[in-house]
Every structure is written in C-alpha cells, then in structure tokens.
Scaffold this motif. Structure first.
Motif, PDB file in Angstrom:
ATOM      1  N   SER A 122       1.031  -1.303   0.048  1.00 33.90           N
ATOM      2  CA  SER A 122       0.040   0.053   0.155  1.00 33.90           C
ATOM      3  C   SER A 122       1.104   1.236   0.002  1.00 33.90           C
TER       4      SER A 122
ATOM      5  N   THR B 260      -9.069  -0.904   4.860  1.00 32.77           N
ATOM      6  CA  THR B 260      -9.396  -0.253   3.574  1.00 32.77           C
ATOM      7  C   THR B 260      -8.476   0.197   2.612  1.00 32.77           C
ATOM      8  N   LEU B 261      -7.341   1.016   3.237  1.00 35.60           N
ATOM      9  CA  LEU B 261      -6.137   1.462   2.347  1.00 35.60           C
ATOM     10  C   LEU B 261      -5.484   0.198   1.827  1.00 35.60           C
TER      11      LEU B 261
ATOM     12  N   HIS C 135      -7.602  -1.745  -0.935  1.00 34.30           N
ATOM     13  CA  HIS C 135      -7.864  -0.879  -1.952  1.00 34.30           C
ATOM     14  C   HIS C 135      -6.484  -0.584  -2.771  1.00 34.30           C
ATOM     15  N   GLU C 136      -5.449  -0.492  -2.281  1.00 30.98           N
ATOM     16  CA  GLU C 136      -3.995  -0.017  -2.945  1.00 30.98           C
ATOM     17  C   GLU C 136      -3.293  -1.012  -3.346  1.00 30.98           C
TER      18      GLU C 136
ATOM     19  N   TYR D  33     -12.838   4.145   0.091  1.00 35.73           N
ATOM     20  CA  TYR D  33     -11.450   4.192   0.159  1.00 35.73           C
ATOM     21  C   TYR D  33     -10.988   5.977   0.307  1.00 35.73           C
TER      22      TYR D  33
ATOM     23  N   ARG E  25      -8.734   7.422   3.121  1.00 42.07           N
ATOM     24  CA  ARG E  25      -7.618   8.411   2.731  1.00 42.07           C
ATOM     25  C   ARG E  25      -7.377   9.525   3.342  1.00 42.07           C
TER      26      ARG E  25
END
Length: 484
Positions: free
Chosen positions: A217, A312-313, A316-317, A367, A371
């Motif tokens: 990430s 979540t980060l 998603h990344e 996301y 973020r």
C-alpha cells in the motif's frame, strides 16, 4: 593494531555471531577481525540453523568473495562505516545480481539494479549476505510461506516468527546476521521483531527511500531495519539517510527529562494477562527510573477507526501499487500472473478484497473517505494528544500476545475472544496510518521463554528524538534481555 582473529573452531563462530553491526564494523576497521572470517562464521551458523527458514537465497561463494574484497579495500586504507559487515535483505527488495522471488511460487527474477536502500548500505561497505524469507508479496503476519516454508521462531521452533519480515527477524534473532532490512505496512517489521526479541525500527513515512521495494500500500508502506540494539538501528538510519539528519549521539541524559504517554483504553484493553502484567512491571521500572508517565485517551472509537482505515487502504491500494511497481522496475511478470499462482489462502483473500468487484473490495468512495477524512482524523488525534500531554513518545505493548504457536497461527485467544492473525497488528497499524516513526524494543520473555516487546511511537518527523529516547529506555530494560 591488534592481531586479526583467526578461525579456530565452532566456538569462535558462536562468539563472533554475538557482534552487533557497530561492533563488527569496528572490529573489521581496527583489524581485530577480518570480514572474511566474520562472513565464514555467519555462513557456518546459517547452515546450522537452516531449519529456521530465515533465508531463501545465500550464495556462499559470492559472500566470501565480497568479504575478501572488503578486507583488501580496508588494507588499502579505505574507511567506510559498514565496510565488510554482512546484512540480510528481505526478499521484497531488488538486489542486483541476486535472485529475488517476492515469496512467489514459480517466479525467479535477477534484478539488474539494487533498491535504493540496498545501494546505500553497499555504498557504506556492507555486504548483502542473502535474501530473507517472507510471506508472498509481504501479505501476512505469521511467516507462513508456501514456497519457502514457515519461518520458525528461534526462541521456540513450535511458534511463529511474525511477519511479513519474518525471515529478517528470525535471522537477526538467531544471530545469523547482525541486521536485516524489512518492510512495514501495518506492523511487518515491529510484529516479528517483538515476537522474536529484537529491535525493529520503522521510520517516519518518507524518511527512507522505498524505491525498488515491492509494495502493498503506497499510503501505509514504510521500509526499515531489524537489529539487536537501538545503536545499530541509529547507525543504519544514518547510512540510509546519507547524513540528511543530525547525527544521534549516545546520550547519558537523565530519564527524569523524559515524558512518555500511555493509552490504556486503546493499547491495553485486549491483551493477554501475561502481556498486561509484564507491561505494568515495565511501567513501574520506568517510573522508578524517573520517567514521567502521562495517561492519554485517543477516543473510544479509536480501535474501530484505525482498523477500518488501515484495512481499507491496505486492500484498495494493493493491486494498483503492485502494477505500478512491476511496470516501473521492469519486473517480468504481471499482477494477474501473481494472482493466479499465489498460495490458496492469499488467493482467496485477493479474490474477495483486492481485485475489482471482489465481494469485500473497498469501493472508491469508501477508500477516499479512509484516505482523507479518517486518516486526517487519526493524525489529528495523535497530534493533539502529544500537544496536550507534552509527551516525547507514546509507549505500549507491541503485540497483544507473545508469539502464537504454529498450530494456532491463524486463530488464537485474546482473553475471552477468538481472533485471527491480523490481531497481531492491532497496536502497530495506527503508526502506519499517521506516518509516525516507531520502534519496538525487546523487554524480556514469558515463563514459556517467548519474547515480550514494547513499542515507542514518536511525533511525525521527529525520528531523532524517538531514537534518542529509545536508547535510554533500552538501558532501563537491559537486564531483562540478556544475550542468548
């Protein structure tokens, strides 16, 4: 100048293996030990402890050739801070001419360049001893690698080493090398360092160059180092940052000048009884040494907020970060190929949480909220807590439990709850979200002989202050961590 040490028997290699980075560098520099002798002793020790699965690649011939070259350069008068000192490198780093696997099945890649941090160490005279084992693509906290095998804890081979810098931690803890580079996304340096009884330093995000290191990430990732002392982490930090920050001198300052924050509602609410009792004993020692302990509260929703934001980060990344890394570094594979061949447990996770349209893959809106809004809120809480308390650092148990058994590596008990392995990062992931510098120190062992660790988180960008305090705190606990 003292006479160089000569290799006599197995006992010599055992004694030499106890040297830290600074001690080994000084011995080589002063001529009391050759790099070749030191490297040969560590190679012998690594062969004797091959069952730990700490390394996936070691080229004995190349290591000895590099050591002989270092000895020649030293004889010619060259002086470098790490000349002739072997170090480990997590196998997520590009290493010129040395096989790099990222822990993947059926993938071998020999890079034509080094990651920036590896180049910095080599520029200071260090020798790449070998590549350390890891979970595929650094995606795990237990050290379970289907390709290279489970990394074992040197203190008890029936227990995990932690991860994802699992091999790095095991190698340093078992004294196969004095230091190893690792990577930390939600605690992947500090968790294994704590579980194996060594020092793990995660700098402020951006302090160290991450170029050439396979990501998870781009928001959370930080590279760092695992050592057996704070002084050695400081030395490596100086080399990696190339003097961009003031030198941190060993300090004899009185601990009565130090203020440490504790946050029991956030970091002591769900830990095992032995970790809780141990941390209370550490707190008493600090108070006796003159440290001011100041209780703070980061909010009743802090645990939920940091968990939701970090994962979540993280999920998603992953895909976009890996695709960009492969493209930028001309790695001859693709995300889709990695996904198809990754071990079943991780493949299922990726299909549910990482690939587009996965059942639990975070949406773009979720996301962006994590973020910006949630991450900013976590940063604000840390900043306000430091400002209100006047604390130099926050201190807490690094992990909520000692190393789980290999049998229970995916699920174990915390109090009256059954949790999965991600709980090992409950305490470490907030620092990644806020980008704070953090370091874990060994503080003794349980009745079962499993190490305890305590973490210090500093203010953003104030790594030097954090490392200076860590030196002092390390001294308070030094009698609890006698060398093995």
């Amino acid at each position: 100048m003292s006479k160089p040490i000569e290799f006599h028997d197995q006992s010599d290699s055992v004694n030499v293996s106890k040297l830290g980075v600074a001690e080994a560098a000084a011995a080589i520099r002063e001529g009391s030990m050759t790099s070749e002798f030191y490297a040969a002793a560590l190679l012998e020790r690594s062969r004797a402890n091959a069952d730990l699965n700490a390394f996936v690649t070691i080229d004995d011939t190349a290591v000895l050739e590099r050591a002989r070259k270092a000895d020649k350069l030293r004889a010619e008068g060259l002086s470098l801070p790490l000349l002739g000192v072997p170090v480990g490198v997590k196998d997520s780093y590009l290493t010129k001419g040395i096989r790099t696997t990222f822990g993947l099945e059926h993938f071998d890649f020999v890079p034509t360049r080094d990651a920036a941090s590896v180049a910095a160490l080599k520029g200071a005279g260090a020798i790449v001893f070998g590549k350390n084992n890891l979970v595929a693509m650094s995606y795990g906290l237990t050290g379970d690698s289907s390709r290279h095998g489970q990394v074992l804890n040197p203190h008890n081979r029936n227990h995990v080493s932690g991860g994802s810098s699992s091999g790095s931690a095991a190698a340093v803890a078992a004294r196969l090398v004095p230091a190893s580079l690792g990577g930390d996304t939600v605690g992947s340096i500090r968790v294994p360092a704590s579980l194996t009884g060594i020092v793990g330093y995660k700098p402020t995000n951006g302090r160290w160059p991450s170029d050439g290191v396979a990501p998870v990430s781009h928001t959370l990732d930080t590279i760092g180092v695992l050592t057996r002392s704070v002084d050695d982490s400081i030395l490596i930090d100086g080399v990696i940052t190339r003097g961009r920050f003031p030198r941190i001198a060993s300090s004899a300052r009185d601990l009565r000048d130090v203020k440490l924050a504790i946050a029991p509602r956030q970091f002591q609410a769900m830990i095992t009884p032995d970790v809780d009792a141990h941390f209370h004993e550490l707190s008493r020692r600090l108070l006796d040494a003159g440290v001011h302990l100041i209780e703070i509260d980061l909010g009743s929703d802090f645990a939920e907020l940091t968990q939701q934001t970090a994962w979540t980060l993280f999920f998603h990344e992953t895909r976009s970060s890996i695709i960009e890394f492969l493209k930028t570094n001309h790695v001859p594979t693709s995300f889709d190929y990695i996904h198809r061949g990754i071990q079943p447990f991780l493949k299922a996770t990726w299909e549910q949480r990482v690939v587009p349209h996965g059942e639990f893959t975070p949406s773009h809106d979720l996301y962006e909220t994590a973020r910006t809004t949630h991450r900013d809120e976590i940063k604000r809480r840390f900043k306000d807590a430091f400002a209100r308390s006047g604390a130099d650092a926050l201190i807490f148990p690094t992990t909520p439990t000692t190393a789980p058994s290999i049998e229970d590596r995916f699920e174990f008990r915390l109090g009256d709850k059954t949790v999965n392995f991600t709980a090992l990062a409950n305490h470490t992931l907030p620092a990644n979200i806020a980008g704070l510098p953090a370091i874990t120190l060994p503080t003794g062992a349980s009745h079962e002989g499993l190490p305890f660790g305590v973490e210090l988180d500093g203010q953003h960008g104030d790594d030097n202050r954090l490392l200076s305090i860590a030196q002092l705190v390390e001294h308070v606990f030094s009698d609890l961590t006698k060398p093995r």
